[in-house]
Design an enzyme around this catalytic site. Structure first.
Site, PDB file in Angstrom:
ATOM      1  N   SER A 126       0.769  -1.269   0.031  1.00 24.45           N
ATOM      2  CA  SER A 126       0.183  -0.100   0.038  1.00 24.45           C
ATOM      3  C   SER A 126       0.744   1.086  -0.173  1.00 24.45           C
ATOM      4  O   SER A 126       1.948   1.154   0.571  1.00 24.45           O
ATOM      5  CB  SER A 126      -0.995  -0.010   1.267  1.00 24.45           C
ATOM      6  N   TYR A 152      -1.851   0.216  10.303  1.00 26.80           N
ATOM      7  CA  TYR A 152      -2.438  -0.435   9.097  1.00 26.80           C
ATOM      8  C   TYR A 152      -1.019  -0.393   8.281  1.00 26.80           C
ATOM      9  O   TYR A 152      -0.474  -1.463   7.496  1.00 26.80           O
ATOM     10  CB  TYR A 152      -3.408   0.199   8.132  1.00 26.80           C
ATOM     11  N   LYS A 156       1.561  -3.626   6.619  1.00 29.00           N
ATOM     12  CA  LYS A 156       2.040  -3.712   5.168  1.00 29.00           C
ATOM     13  C   LYS A 156       3.600  -3.531   4.875  1.00 29.00           C
ATOM     14  O   LYS A 156       4.184  -4.283   4.203  1.00 29.00           O
ATOM     15  CB  LYS A 156       1.375  -2.622   4.110  1.00 29.00           C
TER      16      LYS A 156
END
Ligand code: UFG
Length: 347
Positions: A126, A152, A156
């Site tokens: 991402s 988050y 990743k």
């Protein structure tokens, strides 16, 4: 290819299954159905024993199940989409993100290393791994420092690190496992045949939320922050069409056939930034509905402007976004959502 698509019943994963089956590949879609849906699997033919698509309900953290699937289906390529993907939720419940995105991801990578037929691993990373890029780094190149600002984004980046280390160790021990990481910008739209769509619960993404407002499923929508240092005061993002994103996966899988053993990393974005206000205007134009828009405070964790420098993927994979017009992206989301007011439940 014989492909394991994790998160295959989710929004992006289902589009990957559709494209891979269309291209004649054998696909095993693994999904916990925590946030994915059974309906797209059925729509893509998974219930037909003759279909190239097999659906398996389960989690990527189930090492025994994954090892069995890799062996039984002679999987050579893994596309790993399964993950939780809400920045705000990851701030509130980080452990859930570390368990799902990192712990289960590590179990999957480990199982792949032990399955000799698996030679390609493509990871859904991402642009959230870049955090808030420093001045002069927007549009964002792959060389931008990766300093995520949310749990988050950190999950990743952690799995990227796991994959980089694993690929290097494999190269040293002559285990042929080639890795690519695709750093997605804001994925939007739905397949042009009208079969698949975006159906999230909860829904927090800008385009679907605005479409819900246009459909009357909510009485207004809010702009989170109107005092940003951008042309119209709202955040700027890069909206890449989901079918273009999947095309990048297909191309990177081909590239991994002959790629060096060094892991590959590419940004997948159109290279243009659209502001929140521009997106809302597009939704109003496409839907023909004047819904109420309220100005609200900034949302914690939002970057000001994030759009890709896609030169590397263009040069090395020949990938170009086919859809760059905002109205076209919005129209493809609008078509499915307005035809399926109850989402997949009403499909
Ligand atoms: N926004 C609003 N109102 C809403 C929803 C969103 O103003 O009701 C704004 C957000 O504040 C942001 C922009 O619209 O400025 C885009 O927000 P999204 O929630 O649609 O997408 P994000 O950019 O926050 O998140 C996306 C992906 C994540 C990824 C992240 C990286 O969904 O998975 O990009 O920045 F991590």
């Amino acid at each position: 290819m014989n492909v394991l698509v994790t998160g295959g019943a989710g929004y992006i994963g289902s589009h990957a299954c559709q494209r891979l089956v269309r291209d004649g590949h054998t696909v095993v879609a693994l999904d916990s159905l925590d946030r994915g849906h059974r309906e797209p699997m059925a729509l893509l033919g998974a219930d037909d024993p003759e279909s190239l698509l097999t659906f398996v309900e389960g989690t990527v953290g189930d090492r025994q199940l994954v090892s069995r699937l890799l062996a039984e289906h002679a999987i050579d390529t893994v596309m790993h989409f399964a993950a939780l993907a809400y920045v705000g939720e990851s701030v509130d419940d980080p452990m859930r993100y570390y368990r799902t995105n990192v712990e289960a991801g590590v179990a999957l990578v480990d199982a792949c290393v032990d399955a000799p037929a698996v030679t390609r691993f493509i990871f859904s990373s991402s642009c959230a791994t870049y955090g808030d890029p420093p001045e002069g780094m927007v549009p964002v190149p792959e060389s931008c420092p990766q300093v995520p600002t949310s749990p988050y984004g950190r999950t990743k980046l952690m799995l990227e690190d796991v994959l980089r280390d694993t690929a290097r160790a494999c190269a040293q021990s002559s285990r042929d496992l080639r890795v690519a990481m695709l750093r997605y910008f804001n994925v939007a739209g739905s397949d042009r045949s009208g079969t698949l769509g975006e159906d999230h619960t909860p829904e927090t993404h800008l385009i679907p939320v605005a479409i819900h407002a246009a459909m009357g499923k909510r009485d207004h929508m809010s702009i989170f922050g109107t005092d940003y240092p951008t042309a119209d005061g709202t955040c700027v993002r890069d909206y890449v069409h989901v079918e273009d994103l999947i095309d990048a996966h297909v191309r990177v899988a081909e590239r991994l056939e002959s790629a060096p053993t060094e892991p590959l990393a590419y940004n997948v974005g159109i290279g243009l930034g659209y502001s929140v206000r521009e997106v809302l205007d597009a939704v109003k134009r496409v839907s023909g509905v004047e819904f109420e828009v309220r100005e609200a405070p900034r949302r914690t964790g939002d970057a000001v402007a994030l759009y890709a420098e896609p030169a590397k993927i263009q040069a090395e994979l020949g990938w170009h976004a086919q859809v760059t017009d905002l109205d076209e992206i919005v129209a493809s989301a609008w078509r499915w959502m307005s035809a399926h007011p109850a989402g997949y439940a009403g499909a």
